[in-house]
Design a protein around this motif. Structure first.
Motif, PDB file in Angstrom:
ATOM      1  N   PHE A 221       0.818  -1.219   0.000  1.00  0.00           N
ATOM      2  CA  PHE A 221       0.000   0.000   0.000  1.00  0.00           C
ATOM      3  C   PHE A 221       0.855   1.273   0.000  1.00  0.00           C
ATOM      4  N   SER A 222       2.037   1.190   0.618  1.00  0.00           N
ATOM      5  CA  SER A 222       2.877   2.407   0.657  1.00  0.00           C
ATOM      6  C   SER A 222       3.570   2.644  -0.690  1.00  0.00           C
ATOM      7  N   HIS A 223       3.441   1.705  -1.616  1.00  0.00           N
ATOM      8  CA  HIS A 223       4.067   1.885  -2.937  1.00  0.00           C
ATOM      9  C   HIS A 223       3.045   2.229  -4.019  1.00  0.00           C
ATOM     10  N   ILE A 224       1.777   2.363  -3.624  1.00  0.00           N
ATOM     11  CA  ILE A 224       0.746   2.681  -4.636  1.00  0.00           C
ATOM     12  C   ILE A 224       0.336   4.149  -4.483  1.00  0.00           C
ATOM     13  N   PRO A 225       0.508   4.958  -5.526  1.00  0.00           N
ATOM     14  CA  PRO A 225       0.096   6.368  -5.413  1.00  0.00           C
ATOM     15  C   PRO A 225      -1.423   6.495  -5.367  1.00  0.00           C
ATOM     16  N   GLU A 226      -1.905   7.506  -4.644  1.00  0.00           N
ATOM     17  CA  GLU A 226      -3.363   7.679  -4.542  1.00  0.00           C
ATOM     18  C   GLU A 226      -3.934   8.404  -5.749  1.00  0.00           C
ATOM     19  N   LYS A 227      -3.075   9.168  -6.406  1.00  0.00           N
ATOM     20  CA  LYS A 227      -3.564   9.970  -7.541  1.00  0.00           C
ATOM     21  C   LYS A 227      -2.783   9.633  -8.802  1.00  0.00           C
ATOM     22  N   LEU A 228      -3.434   9.839  -9.926  1.00  0.00           N
ATOM     23  CA  LEU A 228      -2.776   9.623 -11.218  1.00  0.00           C
ATOM     24  C   LEU A 228      -1.690  10.674 -11.424  1.00  0.00           C
ATOM     25  N   GLU A 229      -0.489  10.193 -11.848  1.00  0.00           N
ATOM     26  CA  GLU A 229       0.567  11.176 -12.108  1.00  0.00           C
ATOM     27  C   GLU A 229       0.378  11.826 -13.470  1.00  0.00           C
ATOM     28  N   LYS A 230      -0.088  11.037 -14.425  1.00  0.00           N
ATOM     29  CA  LYS A 230      -0.313  11.592 -15.769  1.00  0.00           C
ATOM     30  C   LYS A 230      -1.718  11.240 -16.205  1.00  0.00           C
ATOM     31  N   LEU A 231      -2.336  12.170 -16.912  1.00  0.00           N
ATOM     32  CA  LEU A 231      -3.677  11.921 -17.431  1.00  0.00           C
ATOM     33  C   LEU A 231      -3.615  10.746 -18.418  1.00  0.00           C
ATOM     34  N   HIS A 232      -4.643   9.928 -18.446  1.00  0.00           N
ATOM     35  CA  HIS A 232      -4.749   8.763 -19.331  1.00  0.00           C
ATOM     36  C   HIS A 232      -3.798   7.622 -18.969  1.00  0.00           C
ATOM     37  N   LYS A 233      -3.084   7.745 -17.849  1.00  0.00           N
ATOM     38  CA  LYS A 233      -2.230   6.642 -17.417  1.00  0.00           C
ATOM     39  C   LYS A 233      -2.966   5.945 -16.269  1.00  0.00           C
ATOM     40  N   GLU A 234      -2.749   4.645 -16.088  1.00  0.00           N
ATOM     41  CA  GLU A 234      -3.429   3.954 -14.985  1.00  0.00           C
ATOM     42  C   GLU A 234      -2.504   3.828 -13.780  1.00  0.00           C
ATOM     43  N   ILE A 235      -3.093   3.678 -12.603  1.00  0.00           N
ATOM     44  CA  ILE A 235      -2.283   3.367 -11.415  1.00  0.00           C
ATOM     45  C   ILE A 235      -2.112   1.849 -11.399  1.00  0.00           C
ATOM     46  N   GLN A 236      -0.921   1.418 -11.786  1.00  0.00           N
ATOM     47  CA  GLN A 236      -0.660  -0.010 -12.014  1.00  0.00           C
ATOM     48  C   GLN A 236      -0.259  -0.719 -10.731  1.00  0.00           C
ATOM     49  N   LEU A 237      -0.664  -1.979 -10.630  1.00  0.00           N
ATOM     50  CA  LEU A 237      -0.199  -2.799  -9.510  1.00  0.00           C
ATOM     51  C   LEU A 237       1.254  -3.228  -9.768  1.00  0.00           C
ATOM     52  N   THR A 238       1.548  -3.451 -11.041  1.00  0.00           N
ATOM     53  CA  THR A 238       2.890  -3.918 -11.421  1.00  0.00           C
ATOM     54  C   THR A 238       3.977  -2.963 -10.932  1.00  0.00           C
ATOM     55  N   ASP A 239       3.737  -1.650 -11.041  1.00  0.00           N
ATOM     56  CA  ASP A 239       4.753  -0.678 -10.611  1.00  0.00           C
ATOM     57  C   ASP A 239       5.054  -0.847  -9.124  1.00  0.00           C
ATOM     58  N   ALA A 240       4.000  -1.043  -8.333  1.00  0.00           N
ATOM     59  CA  ALA A 240       4.183  -1.190  -6.882  1.00  0.00           C
ATOM     60  C   ALA A 240       4.933  -2.499  -6.573  1.00  0.00           C
ATOM     61  N   ILE A 241       4.607  -3.571  -7.285  1.00  0.00           N
ATOM     62  CA  ILE A 241       5.303  -4.855  -7.049  1.00  0.00           C
ATOM     63  C   ILE A 241       6.778  -4.725  -7.453  1.00  0.00           C
ATOM     64  N   ALA A 242       7.022  -4.002  -8.559  1.00  0.00           N
ATOM     65  CA  ALA A 242       8.414  -3.795  -9.010  1.00  0.00           C
ATOM     66  C   ALA A 242       9.206  -3.078  -7.912  1.00  0.00           C
ATOM     67  N   GLN A 243       8.573  -2.137  -7.223  1.00  0.00           N
ATOM     68  CA  GLN A 243       9.275  -1.436  -6.136  1.00  0.00           C
ATOM     69  C   GLN A 243       9.535  -2.369  -4.958  1.00  0.00           C
ATOM     70  N   LEU A 244       8.567  -3.250  -4.684  1.00  0.00           N
ATOM     71  CA  LEU A 244       8.753  -4.216  -3.576  1.00  0.00           C
ATOM     72  C   LEU A 244       9.932  -5.151  -3.845  1.00  0.00           C
ATOM     73  N   ILE A 245      10.187  -5.442  -5.126  1.00  0.00           N
ATOM     74  CA  ILE A 245      11.319  -6.326  -5.467  1.00  0.00           C
ATOM     75  C   ILE A 245      12.613  -5.725  -4.904  1.00  0.00           C
ATOM     76  N   THR A 246      12.746  -4.410  -5.023  1.00  0.00           N
ATOM     77  CA  THR A 246      13.996  -3.793  -4.558  1.00  0.00           C
ATOM     78  C   THR A 246      14.000  -3.522  -3.050  1.00  0.00           C
ATOM     79  N   THR A 247      12.830  -3.374  -2.433  1.00  0.00           N
ATOM     80  CA  THR A 247      12.829  -3.070  -0.992  1.00  0.00           C
ATOM     81  C   THR A 247      12.809  -4.338  -0.127  1.00  0.00           C
ATOM     82  N   SER A 248      11.752  -5.164  -0.276  1.00  0.00           N
ATOM     83  CA  SER A 248      11.678  -6.315   0.627  1.00  0.00           C
ATOM     84  C   SER A 248      11.740  -7.672  -0.063  1.00  0.00           C
ATOM     85  N   GLY A 249      11.754  -7.699  -1.393  1.00  0.00           N
ATOM     86  CA  GLY A 249      11.861  -8.971  -2.107  1.00  0.00           C
ATOM     87  C   GLY A 249      10.503  -9.536  -2.507  1.00  0.00           C
TER      88      GLY A 249
END
Ligand code: UTP
Length: 295
Positions: A221-249
């Motif tokens: 949850f701490s890796h998922i943004p609450e708001k869209l950074e760019k219009l027409h882009k989605e808030i992806q789950l993949t981006d948050a999981i990719a960040q978890l790979i580098t932080t906790s595995g």
């Protein structure tokens, strides 16, 4: 809520607030999650898989327009009473038995901003360190329920885990694709070093794609943004999981079974045929029909 002792993964989130544009026009009025495979809504198969895997509470992420999904998994409606009065209780027996084994809660995602955002919408309902996420777009035909396979693997490594499937080169750019950090063994979890969303064929780090079954740490949850950074882009789950790979595995797990993508009409047709061919259904009739039409 009090969960059974010894069970590690007790809560599952089912994101079902998407627009279902690939199923238009029917999804203008009927949620795709309630479209039937034989006489059962696709979501009922998913709930059955979760119950068989030991899940005790399901959190449905819905839009207010898709309230009928929650109603389907509730009892005591006017139609329920009417069916009882008219002697049709037996037709609802299987569903009623299922409902006794699991509790449903619902949260709303008012604007479908993406899968990551849908998962974030469930955050206040999650009260365990890890929880399951299941996409109703993927039905998996397997000996052992797919989520049960994942939970067993999770018990050995206890970190965020994604279910993986080997995908042909020509389709790989439609998926999130992982890079394993160690030798891949089917049926065993292995560490990941990278996750790339929809890579081109030449940039794909492997042929292993993420499918619709996850066990996530609450840290997600701490890796998922609450708001869209760019219009027409989605808030992806993949981006948050990719960040978890580098932080906790994060671990990957190649499950046993055949996945059918029921998020699109052609997959739905395939799932209906496969289900009809299962033992106990109208196996013989569908086989002779296939012969009859010369396939
Ligand atoms: P999809 O992108 O495949 O589903 O999301 P969709 O948006 O409903 O369908 P199309 O692409 O327009 O045809 C996968 C799952 O995530 C849920 C969907 O309901 C689906 O079960 N989802 C997606 C959400 O709950 N919220 C979102 O913002 C996006």
């Amino acid at each position: 809520m009090c969960y059974s002792p010894g069970v590690m993964i007790k809560q599952a989130v089912i994101p079902a607030a998407g627009l279902g544009t690939r199923f238009l026009p029917v999804t203008k009025i009927v949620p795709k999650e309630l479209l039937p495979i034989m006489a059962k809504p696709v979501l009922q198969y998913i709930v059955e898989e979760l119950v068989q895997s030991g899940i005790e509470e399901i959190i449905l992420v819905l839009s207010p327009e898709k309230e009928s999904i929650f109603q389907y998994f509730s009892e005591g409606s006017f139609i329920d009473q009417l069916l009882d009065q008219r002697g049709h209780e037996d037709k609802l027996l299987e569903l009623r038995r299922l409902l006794k084994q699991v509790t449903f809660r619902r949260v709303y995602q008012h604007n479908p901003l993406g899968l990551g955002h849908a998962v974030l919408s469930s955050r206040r309902e999650i009260c365990t360190d890890h929880f399951a996420v299941v996409l109703p777009d993927d039905i998996i035909f397997s000996q052992t329920p797919c989520m049960q396979q994942l939970i067993r693997a999770f018990e050995t490594c206890q970190q965020t885990m994604v279910a993986l499937e080997e995908i042909n080169d020509e389709h790989i750019s439609a998926y999130g694709v992982v890079k394993p950090a160690q030798v891949v063994e089917v049926g065993k979890p292995f560490a990941l070093s990278q996750l790339v969303e929809k890579p081109s064929k030449k940039d794909a780090p492997s042929n292993l794609a993420v499918t619709g079954r996850y066990i996530l740490s609450k840290d997600i949850f701490s890796h998922i943004p609450e708001k869209l950074e760019k219009l027409h882009k989605e808030i992806q789950l993949t981006d948050a999981i990719a960040q978890l790979i580098t932080t906790s595995g994060v671990s990957g797990f190649v499950f046993e079974g055949q996945r059918v993508d029921v998020g699109q009409p052609i997959g739905f047709a395939k799932a209906n045929i496969m289900m009809a061919l299962q033992e106990g259904n109208d196996q013989a009739e569908i086989k002779s029909f296939i012969e009859e039409i010369g396939l």
